[in-house]
Design an enzyme around this catalytic site. Structure first.
Site, PDB file in Angstrom:
ATOM      1  N   THR A 134       0.913  -1.142   0.145  1.00 52.67           N
ATOM      2  CA  THR A 134      -0.029   0.230   0.023  1.00 52.67           C
ATOM      3  C   THR A 134       0.910   1.207  -0.048  1.00 52.67           C
ATOM      4  OG1 THR A 134      -0.010   0.320   2.433  1.00 52.67           O
ATOM      5  CG2 THR A 134      -1.618  -1.507   1.519  1.00 52.67           C
ATOM      6  N   CYS A 135       0.279   2.377   0.198  1.00 50.26           N
ATOM      7  CA  CYS A 135       1.240   3.632   0.084  1.00 50.26           C
ATOM      8  C   CYS A 135       1.879   3.707   1.443  1.00 50.26           C
ATOM      9  CB  CYS A 135       0.230   4.923  -0.218  1.00 50.26           C
ATOM     10  SG  CYS A 135      -0.930   5.163   1.156  1.00 50.26           S
ATOM     11  N   SER A 159      -2.592   0.087  11.181  1.00 52.53           N
ATOM     12  CA  SER A 159      -2.682   1.211  10.031  1.00 52.53           C
ATOM     13  C   SER A 159      -2.087   2.647  10.598  1.00 52.53           C
ATOM     14  CB  SER A 159      -3.930   1.342   9.489  1.00 52.53           C
ATOM     15  OG  SER A 159      -4.316   0.161   8.690  1.00 52.53           O
ATOM     16  N   ALA A 216      -3.369  17.819  -3.920  1.00 53.18           N
ATOM     17  CA  ALA A 216      -3.131  16.413  -3.946  1.00 53.18           C
ATOM     18  C   ALA A 216      -1.954  15.658  -3.440  1.00 53.18           C
ATOM     19  CB  ALA A 216      -3.183  15.831  -5.766  1.00 53.18           C
ATOM     20  N   GLU A 264      -0.166  14.950   0.505  1.00 46.37           N
ATOM     21  CA  GLU A 264      -0.565  13.953   1.647  1.00 46.37           C
ATOM     22  C   GLU A 264      -1.927  14.125   2.196  1.00 46.37           C
ATOM     23  OE1 GLU A 264       1.471  12.395   5.805  1.00 46.37           O
ATOM     24  OE2 GLU A 264       2.815  13.690   4.538  1.00 46.37           O
TER      25      GLU A 264
END
Length: 382
Positions: free
Chosen positions: A38-39, A85, A165, A167
């Site tokens: 994931t990012c 997360s 656009a 973080e």
């Protein structure tokens, strides 16, 4: 099991981007493995019953943290619940795990153990989100902004403009994905970044010089740039119709004098902190319940794994018995023309039993008592 991992806790996002795994090459090189990216994290899961070359794997993943056995399994179950997360309890990771697992299966790279592990992790993640409130209420500033807009204005069939656009804008985008929005427009000084984020949202990107038109078209405007000066000022918004504007940039994107306009409702990052803090506290209170679910399901998983191990040993044992039977039968057939059938059968049965006994005794003498008592062969033999 072996897990190699790198995540946001240890590395900044630009570094993680450079550490990303080429998945096509990864699946060509390794067996019984799944990669989850994931990012915010890069993780690869290996079934060490199949991958005996652990040292080679570790050489390939220098700079990654290593987890093995029980620690690796517990880690993955926590990941599936969103407990590891950046945003506690977030939903997106569960879908990413499903997608990663499906890709590994398409490459035919999973094993019975990894199948059990990933299916269990998906089940645990679903339980955590249906039986607790670990995923309820926005806890990032981005998700709190979306929650506020939905509560005060409603987002269904609305046009939303996201300015920025980076973080924070990306966090807003993640929160917007789950809403039934009519249209999403992303504006950013670097058009390519706006375009990338707009694709994730199934929206459209606009160049910054078209910002005025985008503002006119939108019902809700969320500002999240890193600009050192104002993006929207009072004169920009005098005759654009009723708008709700949520400014979560630091420094601010919107001049505070905008509040003087009757057609504009302006909220800032200070209005959102109370929402996100309260929601985070509610999620934190759910952690003990989620941990209990993980422990319950871990025990179930271990029983499934034990059953798989026994089945594998029985399969190997049956193959081994069949090989002996065929060899001894071939000897018996050769002797059948010159000896009494009864004597042949007697010799065949003795040779068969002697060979099995010999191999089992050899195995026992070369195995510690503890390993022998714990072996699936011994347990099954008893």
């Amino acid at each position: 099991m072996l897990v190699v991992k790198a995540d946001y806790k240890k590395y900044p996002i630009p570094v993680l981007e450079k550490m990303r795994i080429d998945e096509d090459e990864f699946y060509k090189k390794y067996e019984a493995c799944v990669v989850v990216q994931t990012c915010n994290r890069i993780e690869a899961y290996f079934d060490t019953e199949v991958n005996s070359n652990v040292d080679d794997i570790l050489k390939d993943f220098q700079g990654f943290d290593i987890l093995k056995g029980k620690n690796a399994t517990f880690h993955f179950l926590k990941v599936s619940c969103g407990m590891d997360s950046m945003i506690l309890g977030e939903n997106q990771i569960l879908g990413q795990i499903k997608t990663s697992f499906q890709k590994a299966r398409e490459f035919k790279k999973t094993s019975r153990y990894l199948d059990s592990l990933f299916l269990k992790a998906i089940h645990v993640g679903q339980r955590a989100r249906t039986e607790t409130k670990i995923n309820e209420g926005g806890v990032s500033i981005g998700s709190a902004a979306v929650e506020l807009a939905e509560k005060n204005f409603g987002l269904t069939n609305r046009n939303v403009l996201l300015i920025g656009a980076g973080e924070i804008g990306t966090l807003v985008a993640k929160a917007l994905v789950e809403k039934h929005i009519k249209a999403v427009i992303v504006a950013n000084r670097t058009y390519e970044r706006a375009e990338t984020l707009a694709k994730e949202l199934k929206g459209m990107a606009v160049h910054f010089d078209k910002l005025r038109e985008a503002v006119n078209f939108s019902d809700v405007i969320i500002c999240a740039t890193s600009s050192p000066h104002y993006i929207l000022e009072k004169e920009d918004l005098i005759d654009v119709g009723n708008k709700i504007i949520i400014d979560i940039a630091n420094p601010r994107d919107v001049d505070d004098s905008v509040r003087e306009l009757e057609n504009i409702e302006l909220y800032t990052i200070d209005d959102l902190r109370n929402i996100s803090d309260k929601n985070l506290q509610r999620r934190i209170e759910e952690i003990p319940t989620v941990e209990k679910i993980i422990e319950e399901e871990y025990d179930v998983l271990m029983k499934q794994i034990e059953k798989i191990n026994v089945e594998e040993v029985l399969k190997e044992f049956n193959t081994y018995i069949e090989e002996i039977r065929v060899k001894e039968l071939e000897k018996a057939i050769k002797l059948s023309k010159s000896k009494d059938p009864e004597e042949i059968m007697e010799n065949f049965s003795k040779a068969f039993a002697k060979r099995i006994t010999h191999d089992f005794v050899s195995y026992s003498l070369n195995t510690s008592k503890e390993d022998l008592m714990n072996s699936a062969w011994w347990k099954n033999g008893k």
